[in-house]
Design an enzyme around this catalytic site. Structure first.
Site, PDB file in Angstrom:
ATOM      1  N   ASP A  69     -10.105   7.905 -22.322  1.00  0.00           N
ATOM      2  CA  ASP A  69     -11.027   7.133 -23.152  1.00  0.00           C
ATOM      3  C   ASP A  69     -12.465   7.381 -22.731  1.00  0.00           C
ATOM      4  O   ASP A  69     -12.925   6.856 -21.718  1.00  0.00           O
ATOM      5  CB  ASP A  69     -10.694   5.638 -23.053  1.00  0.00           C
ATOM      6  CG  ASP A  69      -9.492   5.268 -23.902  1.00  0.00           C
ATOM      7  OD1 ASP A  69      -9.327   5.878 -24.984  1.00  0.00           O
ATOM      8  OD2 ASP A  69      -8.728   4.382 -23.489  1.00  0.00           O
ATOM      9  N   ASP A  98      -3.400   2.771 -30.015  1.00  0.00           N
ATOM     10  CA  ASP A  98      -4.106   2.649 -28.738  1.00  0.00           C
ATOM     11  C   ASP A  98      -4.681   1.243 -28.611  1.00  0.00           C
ATOM     12  O   ASP A  98      -5.475   0.822 -29.446  1.00  0.00           O
ATOM     13  CB  ASP A  98      -5.223   3.708 -28.751  1.00  0.00           C
ATOM     14  CG  ASP A  98      -6.053   3.757 -27.485  1.00  0.00           C
ATOM     15  OD1 ASP A  98      -5.696   3.096 -26.507  1.00  0.00           O
ATOM     16  OD2 ASP A  98      -7.067   4.488 -27.490  1.00  0.00           O
TER      17      ASP A  98
HETATM   18 ZN    ZN Z   1      -8.100   5.594 -26.434  1.00  0.00          ZN
END
Ligand code: ZN
Length: 197
Positions: free
Chosen positions: A12, A156
């Site tokens: 991320d 996610d």
């Molecule tokens: Zn992510």
């Protein structure tokens, strides 16, 4: 542990501008890419993501996604951005936050290898899963099937053993789990349990 038990390592990348938090950039992605023996997946939560597609591709990431919100901010065509990722090698993904109607990705399904449906608002780990995500995934899956496309669905945010079965039934192909894995007593076993769904 991840090399031995996970299918993909999801990274991320947050810039503090598209999303309200800063995570890490190349200085972390580069060494991780070198030690990863499983595919890496860079999720770019940054503005002007296309400026960096080449550098992420050069690091050998297998999956590379950016936000439709970022494409719009830049006034760029998401389909063209997806095609430019594919031309560099990685699988191309288009991500959307929970407040973006899922229909907004329909014009890009032919160019996307996967759609990343955020099940929390992009920016922080440890958030609670938004239950409406299940319906959003079902709707998206139905459209992909109706058009006979190969586009995969990734989810996610807040994914855990409590919602993984419902997500799998709704049509999720790739489930990203962070906190629920790393905060569990036995992360490798938690990954195994998640995969079982
Ligand atoms: Zn992510």
């Amino acid at each position: 542990m991840l090399n031995a038990s996970a299918d993909i390592i999801h990274l991320d990348v947050m810039d503090g501008t598209l999303v309200p938090n800063i995570s890490f950039g190349f200085s972390v992605v580069e060494p991780l890419s070198k030690i990863a023996t499983i595919p890496t997946d860079a999720h770019l939560m940054i503005i002007n993501p296309d400026k960096y597609f080449e550098r992420f591709a050069a690091l050998g990431v297998s999956y590379l996604s950016f936000h439709l919100e970022a494409a719009r901010l830049a006034g760029k065509d998401a389909s063209q951005m997806l095609r430019s990722i594919k031309a560099l090698g990685p699988k191309a993904g288009l991500a959307i936050n929970p407040d973006m109607p899922v229909e907004e990705v329909y014009p890009h399904l032919e160019d996307a290898d996967f759609i990343l449906v955020m099940s929390v608002f992009a920016g922080f780990g440890g958030q609670k899963f938004i239950p409406e995500t299940i319906e959003r995934v079902e709707k998206l899956k139905a459209e992909i099937v109706r058009r006979g496309l190969k586009c995969e669905i990734e989810v996610d945010g807040g994914v855990s053993t409590a919602n993984a079965a419902a997500l799998a039934r709704a049509g999720v192909d790739i489930a990203v789990a962070g906190s629920s894995v790393f905060r569990s007593p036995d992360p490798a076993e938690t990954i195994n349990v998640l995969r079982g769904y």
